[in-house]
Design an enzyme around this catalytic site. Structure first.
Site, short mmCIF file in Angstrom:
data_model
loop_
_atom_site.label_atom_id
_atom_site.label_comp_id
_atom_site.label_asym_id
_atom_site.label_seq_id
_atom_site.Cartn_x
_atom_site.Cartn_y
_atom_site.Cartn_z
N SER A 405 0.62 -1.27 0.05
CA SER A 405 -0.03 0.10 -0.02
C SER A 405 0.87 1.25 0.02
O SER A 405 0.46 2.21 -0.59
CB SER A 405 -0.87 -0.11 1.31
N GLU A 438 -4.01 -0.13 -9.04
CA GLU A 438 -2.84 0.99 -9.56
C GLU A 438 -1.52 -0.05 -9.66
O GLU A 438 -1.35 -0.83 -9.16
CB GLU A 438 -2.46 1.75 -7.99
P1 NAI Z 1 -3.48 -9.82 6.27
O1 NAI Z 1 -2.97 -9.72 7.48
O2 NAI Z 1 -5.11 -9.83 6.06
O3 NAI Z 1 -2.85 -11.02 5.45
C1 NAI Z 1 -1.37 -11.12 5.43
C2 NAI Z 1 -1.29 -12.71 4.76
O4 NAI Z 1 0.06 -12.87 4.81
C3 NAI Z 1 -1.69 -13.55 6.24
O5 NAI Z 1 -2.39 -14.51 6.18
C4 NAI Z 1 -0.21 -14.17 6.85
O6 NAI Z 1 -0.11 -15.28 7.11
C5 NAI Z 1 0.58 -13.98 5.23
N1 NAI Z 1 1.87 -14.14 5.43
C6 NAI Z 1 2.59 -13.04 6.37
N2 NAI Z 1 3.91 -13.24 6.20
C7 NAI Z 1 4.02 -14.24 5.15
C8 NAI Z 1 5.20 -15.05 4.39
N3 NAI Z 1 6.23 -14.50 4.73
N4 NAI Z 1 4.82 -15.73 3.28
C9 NAI Z 1 3.71 -15.98 2.93
N5 NAI Z 1 2.47 -15.30 3.76
C10 NAI Z 1 2.54 -14.62 4.56
O7 NAI Z 1 -3.26 -8.59 5.31
P2 NAI Z 1 -4.00 -7.82 4.17
O8 NAI Z 1 -4.90 -6.84 4.56
O9 NAI Z 1 -4.18 -8.89 3.30
O10 NAI Z 1 -2.62 -7.01 3.57
C11 NAI Z 1 -1.53 -7.56 2.83
C12 NAI Z 1 -0.91 -6.68 1.97
O11 NAI Z 1 -2.00 -5.95 1.00
C13 NAI Z 1 -0.36 -5.53 2.74
O12 NAI Z 1 0.89 -5.07 1.95
C14 NAI Z 1 -1.19 -4.31 2.67
O13 NAI Z 1 -0.50 -2.99 2.84
C15 NAI Z 1 -1.63 -4.57 1.28
N6 NAI Z 1 -3.18 -4.12 1.04
C16 NAI Z 1 -4.15 -3.88 2.03
C17 NAI Z 1 -5.30 -3.61 1.71
C18 NAI Z 1 -6.39 -3.77 2.61
O14 NAI Z 1 -7.38 -3.06 2.62
N7 NAI Z 1 -6.31 -4.58 3.64
C19 NAI Z 1 -5.53 -2.79 0.49
C20 NAI Z 1 -4.41 -2.88 -0.56
C21 NAI Z 1 -3.27 -3.47 -0.06
#
Ligand code: NAI
Ligand code: 3HC
Length: 678
Positions: A405, A438
């Site tokens: 993000s 994006e």
């Molecule tokens: P989340 O916490 O829901 O999911 C992250 C997932 O990644 C978890 O299931 C975790 O187990 C997994 N994970 C962590 N380290 C890992 C690794 N080394 N290898 C494999 N899996 C791993 O987080 P979310 O919200 O899905 O965000 C993920 C990314 O997307 C972040 O970079 C965030 O900034 C970005 N993002 C989030 C948005 C949102 O509205 N939640 C919108 C756009 C981007």
């Protein structure tokens, strides 16, 4: 040759060829009318077929002519002339018959269409009403209820449904439209009286209009065009055709000169412009993408996986542990089941999407992927480690993408041996639904990788906007600026709900603090309760993490209903006092000025830094990703309509910074996207 006429037996075939979409510009209208009049005079002509060459029937009036003086024959006159013709006219429809295009078809005496054709009156999406008889003829043909639905939603319907409604007389086999239209013309050539839609009575009454207005009140809030649609439809019921047409014309003229239509027309072209990357060779062939690896099965990873699965691509989903993988998989299953249950997807399509998904805990399984997207925790160290690992297993030529993000794409790319194949693909939550993507170009991202990302976005139905590599890219950069200004207001004693209410009143679906509660107040929080540097930290330290915790800026009950929270207010107040901030009376107008003008200022900075290619791209991002009302055109268009000089003056009055580019544009009386002097 835009319009050609060929006599085949007793049938005159008028063929229009005005690529790309056969818009009804001046030359087309003139040529069409002349050909029709000539056909009416020729004694050997018994019936006339109107058809279009290329990919579609008329896609409507030529939108780029709006706002310019109208040139005769204007479209309403052309339609009236068609209907009044003494010989039968058959419309042969393929592709899309939209807006003025459908109005021409409605004026014809018969309509033949292929099954893949779609028919609609999307004018409302341009802040308009149909202005060439659509509001008067459609209810006469299909009844008030169906006409209201089509005109006010603006959504097209397929030919089969149109035939059920009586809008299409004959559905021709795909590929033999012209032959069947000719055959139809031969059959009806001698039939009299001619079925003139305008002479039919209207079926149904105003109750259908009232019902529609009531059920859609929330969605239509703030918009002028839907109200005008209702008014024109009522005129169709109450008045004879000629008078109804005059009412329609008056409403159309008013709308086309108004701010909302200008904004929506701006937005229409902005969305199409966004697909173009300045300086990128348009002939670059995108790389083939069939299998996508997704790392992280959390909120975003699961959504991203579905965005590809639903469009026929294969996905390999990777997680660190079996539990997280199971949770992600269950989430995907549940979402598909719900889509099937709601009738948005067939059972078969849902099953097929799931069958294209495989899951793994082993990076080696990503070796066959053409593209690998990372959606793990938003921490640079974790991202870099993940990228080093995928670089080791990904095949040469595979693209590595991050869904970050805010983080620096170049720093992430530097963890790999192929920075030219690294790109940001910033999806929005829920990623399977939100249209915006994006595409973030790093310093070394190759043109071919960029071209591939743009083509892929289109394939999965996303609207892609390219952004340069900088904190928050385009969308979140403006969001962060709005938030910091909103925090300032909190410190001056304005309540979160007052700020939210001002934004909702402006037309946003939700205010900044409700949005923060929904997304999680703790997004980007450092997780150290002892470190309280701003309002967000103070709330998080008190466990007020947002809706998921039952409390954030608001308190939430079991039904997720929000009520203003006295505790949140006390926390904010204590923090403000600790900062030595005094409460003051903030006039309500200042809330919007300070938060929204700050966004405009930030947008100007994005342009100056080259993070956004053009102001209209910023508009596309905020309309599609953050709910800025499209009838206000996006923040940059809205700023231009408001007056850049006024905005600069108000920013200065509030003691806020003014970006040099904004000041320059305001001083010169220019718009943001005017070419800069060499
Ligand atoms: P989340 O916490 O829901 O999911 C992250 C997932 O990644 C978890 O299931 C975790 O187990 C997994 N994970 C962590 N380290 C890992 C690794 N080394 N290898 C494999 N899996 C791993 O987080 P979310 O919200 O899905 O965000 C993920 C990314 O997307 C972040 O970079 C965030 O900034 C970005 N993002 C989030 C948005 C949102 O509205 N939640 C919108 C756009 C981007
Ligand atoms: N007028 C002028 N230009 C138009 C146009 C129109 N009505 N419709 C499309 N174009 C242009 C686009 O700007 C684009 O130009 P570009 O290549 O330079 O960017 C090009 O045609 C191709 O358009 P798309 O990229 O959108 O092509 P798609 O194949 O994806 O979609 C379409 C085709 C479904 C026809 C889509 O273009 C569309 O929805 N067009 C607008 C339809 C519409 O709103 N019609 C109503 C007009 S208002 C009216 O008719 C008023 C009347 O009631 C008096």
């Amino acid at each position: 040759m835009t319009v050609s006429a060929t006599l085949r037996g007793a049938i005159l075939e008028i063929m229009v060829d005005n690529p790309p979409v056969n818009a009804l510009g001046h030359a087309v209208r003139k040529g069409l009318l002349e050909a029709l009049e000539a056909g009416a005079r020729q004694p050997e002509v018994e019936a006339i077929v109107i058809a279009c060459a290329g990919r579609t029937f008329f896609a409507g009036a030529d939108i780029s002519e709006f706002g310019k003086p109208p040139l005769d024959p204007i479209l309403p006159d052309l339609c009236n002339a068609i209907e009044a013709l003494a010989k039968p006219v058959v419309a042969a429809i393929h592709g899309t018959a939209l807006g003025g295009g459908l109005e021409v078809a409605l004026a014809c005496h018969y309509r033949v269409a292929v099954p893949s054709a779609r028919l609609g009156l999307p004018e409302v999406k341009l802040g308009l009403i149909p202005g060439a008889g659509g509001t008067q003829r459609l209810p006469r043909l299909v009844g008030v209820a169906a006409a209201t639905d089509m005109i006010v939603s603006g959504d097209p319907i397929p030919a089969g449904k149109a035939a059920e409604l009586g809008l299409v007389d004959h559905v021709a086999a795909e590929g033999s439209l012209i032959e069947e239209a000719h055959r139809w013309a031969q059959v009806i050539a001698g039939r009299r009286p001619l079925p003139r839609t305008g002479e039919r009575p209207v079926a149904g009454d105003a109750a259908a209009i009232d019902r529609y207005a009531e059920t859609h009140a929330r969605k239509l809030r703030g918009q002028t065009a839907p109200q005008a649609c209702f008014e024109a439809l009522r005129a169709a019921i109450d008045l004879p055709l000629a008078e109804g047409l005059a009412v329609e014309r008056g409403l159309f003229r008013q709308l086309v000169a108004g701010d909302q239509s200008a904004a929506l027309r701006h937005y229409f072209f902005a969305e199409r412009r966004a697909a173009r990357i300045d300086g990128l060779d348009a002939s670059i062939e995108p790389l083939p993408i069939e299998t996508v690896g997704v790392i992280g099965a959390g909120t975003m990873g699961a959504g991203i996986a579905m965005a590809f699965l639903s469009k026929g691509l294969r996905v390999v989903l990777l997680e660190t542990g079996a539990d997280a993988l199971d949770r992600g998989l269950a989430n995907i299953r549940r979402t598909y089941e719900a889509s099937v249950a709601k009738g948005r997807m067939t059972q078969e399509a849902g099953d097929q999407a799931l069958a294209r998904l495989s899951t793994t805990l082993d990076y080696a399984a990503l070796g066959g992927c053409d593209l690998i997207i990372e959606a793990v925790f938003e921490l640079m160290a974790v991202k870099r480690e993940v990228f080093a690992r995928i670089d080791a297993v990904a095949r040469p030529g595979a693209i590595l993408a991050t869904n970050t993000s805010y983080l620096d794409i170049d720093e992430i790319a530097a963890a790999t041996g192929r920075p030219d194949h690294v790109v940001g693909l910033h999806f929005f939550s829920p990623a399977n639904i939100m249209k915006l993507l994006e595409v973030v170009r790093g310093a070394r991202t190759s043109p071919r990788v960029l071209a591939t990302a743009m083509a892929l976005a289109k394939r999965i139905g996303k609207i892609a906007v390219v952004a340069g590599n900088g904190y928050g890219f385009i969308g979140n950069r403006l969001l962060a600026r709005r938030r910091s200004e909103a925090f300032e207001l909190l410190l001056e004693g304005v309540a979160p709900w007052d700020i939210d209410e001002a934004h909702v009143g402006f037309g946003m679906p939700m205010g900044p603090f409700r949005m923060s509660d929904l997304a999680g107040v703790d997004i980007g929080w450092h997780r150290d309760p002892a470190r309280v540097e701003n309002v967000r930290d103070a709330l998080c330290a008190a466990g007020r993490l947002g809706q998921k915790a039952g409390k954030g800026y608001y308190d939430y009950d079991e039904a997720r209903q929000a009520t203003p929270s006295a505790e949140a207010l006390a926390i904010i107040d204590a923090f403000a006092r600790g900062q030595g901030r005094a409460r003051r009376d903030v006039p309500r107008d200042d809330i919007l000025e300070r938060t929204l003008y700050a966004m405009v200022d930030e947008g100007a900075r994005l342009l100056a830094e080259g993070i956004a290619q053009r102001a209209s791209d910023i508009d596309v991002v905020w309309v599609n990703g953050y709910g800025w009302p499209s009838y206000l055109g996006g923040p940059m268009h809205w700023a231009e309509r408001t007056g850049l000089a006024h905005i600069v003056e108000r920013l200065r009055a509030h003691g806020m910074p003014v970006a040099p580019l904004l000041a320059e544009k305001a001083a010169r009386g220019e718009r943001f996207d005017d070419p800069r002097p060499a």
